[in-house]
Enzyme design. Structure first.
Site, PDB file in Angstrom:
ATOM      1  N   HIS A 201     -12.781  10.186   5.528  1.00 15.87           N
ATOM      2  CA  HIS A 201     -11.396  10.643   5.394  1.00 15.87           C
ATOM      3  C   HIS A 201     -11.272  12.107   5.813  1.00 15.87           C
ATOM      4  O   HIS A 201     -10.345  12.473   6.561  1.00 15.87           O
ATOM      5  CB  HIS A 201     -10.961  10.464   3.934  1.00 15.87           C
ATOM      6  CG  HIS A 201      -9.606  10.998   3.621  1.00 15.87           C
ATOM      7  ND1 HIS A 201      -8.478  10.201   3.485  1.00 15.87           N
ATOM      8  CD2 HIS A 201      -9.172  12.272   3.391  1.00 15.87           C
ATOM      9  CE1 HIS A 201      -7.434  10.952   3.207  1.00 15.87           C
ATOM     10  NE2 HIS A 201      -7.820  12.220   3.131  1.00 15.87           N
ATOM     11  N   GLU A 202     -12.187  12.945   5.358  1.00 19.00           N
ATOM     12  CA  GLU A 202     -12.126  14.375   5.704  1.00 19.00           C
ATOM     13  C   GLU A 202     -12.429  14.601   7.179  1.00 19.00           C
ATOM     14  O   GLU A 202     -11.855  15.498   7.806  1.00 19.00           O
ATOM     15  CB  GLU A 202     -13.089  15.171   4.826  1.00 19.00           C
ATOM     16  CG  GLU A 202     -12.784  15.101   3.337  1.00 19.00           C
ATOM     17  CD  GLU A 202     -11.339  15.448   3.017  1.00 19.00           C
ATOM     18  OE1 GLU A 202     -10.773  16.332   3.694  1.00 19.00           O
ATOM     19  OE2 GLU A 202     -10.768  14.839   2.103  1.00 19.00           O
TER      20      GLU A 202
END
Length: 702
Positions: free
Chosen positions: A229-230
């Site tokens: 996600h990051e």
């Protein structure tokens, strides 16, 4: 939506951010002005009431026809003489003559005072502007500033605990799969909630931050989903938008801070009451600015979080990982809350909601509701049910250096053409800024197959430097290698030389496709050095490359990529876009495509044909002047043109990458050297390019 469309969307969101910020600043200016008007009005009424005590004398003097009192103003004139000249007046003895106060008209109250509004507006804009500029200036050093502000501790590999080592492994795997340098990793030891963030201007200065609770409460699959996600925020241009948001909104917070300062420094006594009221008003207005900032972050960030969740699933093909992390947050009350005082200004960076909302959460929250995110991921679980990533490692080989006609040195051997690459130019463009499960599996396999000496070397400064030197040592010409070592002994201590020689054998045995990933693995350690040490490293690289009098292609690629990766640490700030039309960079495009054509083709006709094929892919090529032959280029001119092309808009970069891919893939064949040069060019354009997976080559005699 591909990488370049994401970049364009991020630029549009930046314009939206500036507009929302301007509206918030106008709202705050008007509110401060109204508070000042009310404060000054109250102060004026108080002074009028105090002066009324001195006008209570009963003036009994006769008045003229106009209604004004007629009194003697000459204290030396006898009363009888004054009264004879003024029969309708009263003569008052000098000791009793007290003139009545002048009768004044009561000023009408007005909400509009242009001069006051100008003063208040100027002061507010200057205060907010200076606050924002100061914050933006402090953030120019990159994501590390944000991580340290949040209480993060830089995670060093040699000091990492088992769960921290697992985190570093996941970040390394994801970085290699994405084709970016490995970000620095920070751990917020004081935070027990489950949360993480990515911060920086570009992938080169990005950092990943995770809370202690994330390390302790998540499984490897769940942690991998969070890191995926990051990485989506890193690859899609969200980081630069987010860090600009921090800088701009910091100015709005200064209104609140200024109000608190005024309250604390107000004068004592009755005179300080008006100051106190104004300070309280500023604090309240600053709170409104805080809410405005939250609204802006909410308007910009929410949809990006959905996209990042989807990208994490695409990267890993494992929706259960990130969904499991969100489930754990949902099942623990406020388990993603960040306690740091800096959480307010940085809340939009985090994986989960970092703030506690007591009211209107759906309006002010920077993240979508957990239930919505989990529901979307549940749909992905059904889509990917039973699927597992497939990976074909391809044929491993040790390749020599491609013979060049563009000012680089020719190697002692040539490289045979590989089997056709299972991709076309459109697929190459679509892979920019993405991570597929195949790339992720390749990265895991690459890290797993590294010799122990190299795996340990990339984790400490001397080993990282020795690996860079080992990649530059000539493996084909013993005489050149001897010259390189003799020169190196003059500039480096004996232990570095010894470490380089110890690692060189393992480096020579690596698949040549591992060269750029290996360089990226050394970046976190090399970034810990200062600018002077970086300059020393670059000079040593130049000395090794010049040992035979000319630069080889592999030397150019390594030097250019390494310098670009370390550039944020060398005191450079993000560059703004300058070129919006192809005509502004036409000559630079020609030099770039000429270089690629000369690397990938032999013979004048083949080079010219490949060059023209790439040029015709550029937008507006029909309106520009096309040379009869590819322009001459060398390392210096090529690097200069790439630097200028890096200032183009995302859409122009997409066209440039497409033209480069067509030039290389014209014959549906590509060597390791062509692929790595293409990757290096795209990397220098700040477009993350994953490794090519199915390129094989074999070495033949010259």
């Amino acid at each position: 939506m591909n990488f370049f469309e994401h970049q364009d969307q991020a630029r549009n969101n930046t314009r939206k951010l500036i507009l929302l910020f301007a509206l918030s600043l106008l709202f705050i200016t008007v509110t401060v002005y109204l508070a000042a008007v009310v404060t000054l009005s109250g102060s004026s009424k108080g002074s009028k009431s105090r002066s009324s005590r001195y006008s209570s004398i009963n003036c009994t003097q006769p008045r003229s026809a106009a209604g004004e009192p007629r009194v003697s103003t000459n204290f030396n004139e006898p009363a009888e003489r004054f009264q004879s000249r003024n029969p309708n007046s009263v003569a008052v003895s000098p000791s009793l003559r007290v003139p009545c106060p002048p009768v004044t008209q009561k000023a009408a109250f007005s909400w509009w005072n242009p001069s006051l509004f100008f003063t208040i507006g100027t002061g507010t804009v200057v205060l907010v502007g200076l606050g924002s500029l100061y914050k933006i200036q402090t953030l120019k050093a990159g994501g590390s500033v944000v991580a340290q502000e949040m209480g993060g501790r830089l995670l060093l590999s040699e000091m990492a605990h088992p769960e921290e080592r697992q985190l570093l492994n996941i970040v390394e795997e994801m970085a290699i799969a994405a084709g970016i340098s490995v970000p620095a990793v920070y751990v917020m030891d004081g935070e027990q909630g489950i949360n993480a963030f990515a911060a920086g201007f570009t992938p080169n200065d990005a950092v990943i931050g995770v809370t202690r609770g994330t390390l302790e409460q998540l499984s490897r699959d769940e942690l991998q989903g969070v890191i995926g996600h990051e990485f989506s925020h890193i690859l899609n241009g969200d980081m630069r938008l987010n860090i600009r948001l921090i800088g701009l909104l910091h100015g709005l917070l200064l209104i609140y801070i200024t109000g608190r300062i005024i309250i604390g420094l107000r004068p004592r006594g009755k005179e300080g009451n008006a100051v106190l009221v104004f300070g309280i008003a500023l604090a309240v207005i600053g709170s409104l600015g805080l809410l405005s900032g939250r609204l802006i972050k909410s308007a910009i960030s929410r949809q990006r979080e959905f996209l990042a969740d989807a990208s994490a699933v695409q990267f890993t093909r494992n929706p259960a990982g990130i969904a499991g992390a969100l489930d754990k947050i949902a099942n623990h009350h406020y388990s993603s809350i960040v306690r740091s005082p800096s959480a307010e200004g940085n809340s939009h960076l985090f994986f989960g909601s970092a703030l506690r909302f007591n009211f209107l959460e759906e309006l002010f929250a920077t993240h979508p509701p957990l239930a919505q995110r989990i529901r979307r991921l549940d749909a992905s679980k059904r889509q990917y049910a039973g699927q597992t990533p497939k990976f074909s490692s391809g044929e491993s080989s040790a390749a020599g250096q491609e013979s060049l006609t563009m000012g680089f040195a020719a190697g002692s051997s040539t490289v045979a053409r590989s089997s056709p690459m299972q991709a076309n130019a459109a697929q190459i463009v679509s892979q920019v800024g993405t991570v597929t499960p195949e790339h992720y599996a390749y990265a895991k396999a690459l890290l797993g197959q590294l010799p122990e000496t190299i795996a340990l070397g990339i984790r400490e400064p001397q080993g990282a430097i020795a690996i860079v030197y080992g990649l530059l040592l000539d493996t084909q010409n013993a005489a050149v290698r001897t010259k390189q070592l003799e020169w190196l002994k003059q500039v480096e201590p004996a232990d570095v030389i010894e470490r380089t020689l110890a690692l060189s054998a393992d480096i020579d045995a690596l698949d040549p496709r591992s060269r750029l990933p290996l360089v990226d693995l050394t970046i976190p350690v090399l970034r810990q050095s200062d600018t002077d040490q970086h300059q020393r490293l670059f000079k040593c690289i130049q000395g090794l490359a010049n040992a035979d009098g000319r630069w080889s292609l592999s030397e150019f690629v390594l030097y250019a990529v390494l310098r670009h990766r370390l550039q944020p640490s060398s005191a450079t700030s993000p560059q703004s876009t300058e070129f919006i039309t192809i005509g502004q960079i036409w000559s630079d495009c020609l030099i770039l495509l000429s270089g690629l054509a000369q690397v990938g083709q032999t013979g004048t006709d083949a080079i010219t044909y490949a060059f023209r094929s790439g040029v015709h892919r550029l937008p507006g090529a029909g309106q520009e002047i096309l040379p009869d032959a590819p322009p001459a280029c060398n390392m210096k001119t090529l690097k200069h043109s790439i630097d200028r092309l890096n200032l183009a808009t995302p859409k122009l970069k997409q066209a440039i990458v497409d033209a480069c891919a067509h030039t290389v893939l014209l014959d549906n064949k590509v060597t390791v050297q062509e692929a790595e040069l293409l990757r290096a060019i795209v990397i220098l354009l700040d477009c993350p390019m994953p490794p090519f997976l199915n390129i094989g080559s074999k070495r033949v005699k010259a």
